[in-house]
Structure formats: structure tokens, C-alpha cells
Design an enzyme around this catalytic site. Structure first.
Site, short mmCIF file in Angstrom:
data_model
loop_
_atom_site.label_atom_id
_atom_site.label_comp_id
_atom_site.label_asym_id
_atom_site.label_seq_id
_atom_site.Cartn_x
_atom_site.Cartn_y
_atom_site.Cartn_z
N GLU A 165 7.41 -22.09 8.00
CA GLU A 165 7.64 -21.24 8.92
C GLU A 165 8.87 -21.38 10.26
O GLU A 165 9.60 -21.12 10.20
CB GLU A 165 6.76 -20.72 9.79
CG GLU A 165 5.62 -21.56 10.26
CD GLU A 165 4.81 -21.35 11.44
OE1 GLU A 165 5.01 -21.37 12.84
OE2 GLU A 165 3.68 -20.19 10.41
N GLU B 206 0.39 -1.30 0.33
CA GLU B 206 0.09 -0.30 0.10
C GLU B 206 0.71 1.44 0.01
O GLU B 206 0.33 2.53 -0.01
CB GLU B 206 -1.12 -0.05 1.39
CG GLU B 206 -2.00 -0.69 0.37
CD GLU B 206 -2.74 -0.95 2.63
OE1 GLU B 206 -2.86 -0.36 3.56
OE2 GLU B 206 -4.55 -1.39 2.09
#
Length: 274
Positions: free
Chosen positions: A113, A82
Site C-alpha cells: 500500500e 457481486e
């Protein structure tokens, strides 16, 4: 040992959720959510220190990296993605990385992960260096992908920050600027996409927005460098120009489209940069 369980795994204050009415579920979730902003407020000094350091690096050409897994990784990617449309910065100035690669944005990649070395490998693809800042994001504060990446950053004298939601986390210990937002037990035990995720999102909003304002990407309270990627944003930009220059909406929109940004449009008329 029970005391080794991360705070984010604490038992919910609610039980028998499947027997609760919809209204009671919603009220309970909302009650828990109300505690999040207060938890963030308590760590504003830690966020401030990190923002100041990021600004000092980015004003001389450094980049900002977010690295995380699962919800934490996705939140970093959202914030990074953004920045170009909101503040008009070039792609690659703020970068979000997630364990498992871009496919993990939509679909979980099993055990990604848990790899202690892949995070650093992912950062090296961007030629990470001492001009940059890397923020590790992990609700539990113990995600191997993230902790391993920050360990290597520190060995290579790269400034690190972190955002987690538990005390004295392993991630904090490998971070130069740790932020520990203690959101406590989730409504559903261990579901850190809820309060912990909200807290991380709030912190990321604060970090990127404050840094970009410091870098001059906002004028007054306006996004003068925003990208004109849809009609809504063109109309918003037009109104900024009308308010600043007092010209008609039609002329303001034409000037905006010609110059490509609010900043450039106003500077063209005033003869000086904002």
C-alpha cells in the site's frame, strides 16, 4: 503533531479490553457499530452526487473501478464481484483492484500500500480512459497506493470518487466526488476493519445498488437479471415468474431454465421486454 493523526487512529473509548467479560466486549462493539449508519446518513448528499456521475458514465459504456488496500481493497473487490451475479452485468464492467494484487485478497502483502505508482500501473492494465470512473477507498484517506492512483486519474481527466473515514484527507483532495464518513475511534484503537470497514461497505452497497437500479437492472424490487448460478437462485427466479405470470411453479421453472433469466422468460410470454 497529534492533530495530524487521522481520525481513524483516535484512541478507543474503551480500555483494558483483555480484562472485560465476553458480554461486555460484545455490548461495547455493538454500541460502537450503532453509530455507523448515522455517520453514513450524514453523507448521503455526497454519495448521491457520485452515483449520478457514475450513472451518466456507465449508461454510455463507461466502467466503474474500485481501488484500495487491505480491508478497503477487499471490500471493493467484494462489491465488484457481486455485481455480475446480482444484476447480470458482464464481467469487467465493475472492477475491484487491491494493492499487492489478487494474492492480497487472502494474505496481506507487506508494504504494497506504500507504493505511490503501482495503483496507476494496475489501472492502466485495464486500458482505463475518460469514459470510466475510479473510486479510491481508504479508511485513513492517506494510503499512498490509492492517493497516487487518483492523482494520475485526475491528470488524465478521468472522473474520481473516494470513500474515507477522516476529515480533509489527502485522498479527498485528489477526488472529484469525495465521501468522508466520520466513524470516529474504533473499539480497538486503529482497527479500521471494524466501524470504518462497515461504513465503507454500506457506502459501496448504496453506490452499486443505486447505479444498477438506475441502469434498469432491477424491475419493481426484483433482481430480474440475476445469474442462475445455484438452485436457490433458480427457485427465487421461478417465484418471480409465478408472481408475474400466474403460471404453475413447474412451468415457470422450465421457462426460466430455457430462457436463462427472469427478464427474458417474462418477455418471451408477454411478447415485450421489461
Amino acid at each position: 503533531m497529534l492533530n495530524e493523526i487521522p481520525l481513524t487512529e483516535s484512541e478507543s473509548h474503551y480500555n483494558n479490553l483483555e480484562k472485560m467479560k465476553v458480554r461486555d466486549l460484545l455490548v461495547g462493539i455493538n454500541k460502537e457499530d450503532k453509530t455507523v449508519s448515522l455517520a453514513v446518513e450524514k453523507v448521503i448528499p455526497s454519495i448521491e452526487r457520485l452515483v449520478i456521475k457514475i450513472f451518466s458514465k456507465m449508461k454510455t459504456g463507461g466502467r466503474l473501478f474500485y481501488i484500495g488496500a487491505g480491508t478497503s481493497g477487499r471490500l471493493g473487490i467484494v462489491d465488484a464481484s457481486e455485481c455480475p451475479p446480482t444484476f447480470g452485468v458482464e464481467l469487467g464492467w465493475v472492477v475491484g483492484l487491491i494493492a499487492g494484487g489478487d494474492s492480497a485478497i487472502r494474505k496481506a502483502v507487506e508494504f504494497a500500500e506504500d507504493d505511490t505508482t503501482q495503483g496507476w500501473k494496475d489501472l492502466k492494465k485495464y486500458k482505463i480512459n475518460t469514459k470510466d470512473v475510479v473510486i479510491g477507498i481508504a479508511a485513513s484517506g492517506a494510503t499512498p497506493y490509492v492517493v497516487g492512483a487518483l492523482e494520475q486519474c485526475r491528470k488524465n481527466k478521468i472522473i474520481t470518487g473516494s470513500i474515507c473515514c477522516t476529515k480533509n484527507a489527502p485522498l479527498s483532495k485528489v477526488s472529484d466526488y469525495p465521501i468522508e464518513i466520520l466513524t470516529g475511534a474504533e473499539f480497538i484503537t486503529g482497527s479500521t476493519r471494524m466501524k470504518a470497514g462497515t461504513a465503507q461497505k454500506l457506502a459501496l452497497n448504496m453506490i452499486s445498488t443505486a447505479v444498477m437500479i438506475q441502469l434498469g437492472r432491477v424491475k419493481g424490487n426484483r433482481m430480474v437479471d440475476m445469474q442462475l448460478s445455484n438452485n436457490k437462485l433458480v427457485k427465487r427466479g421461478m417465484r418471480m415468474i409465478v408472481n408475474e405470470l400466474g403460471m404453475s411453479p413447474a412451468k415457470a421453472e422450465a421457462l426460466l431454465l430455457k430462457e436463462g433469466s427472469v427478464r427474458k422468460a417474462i418477455a418471451q410470454v408477454k411478447g415485450k421486454s421489461l
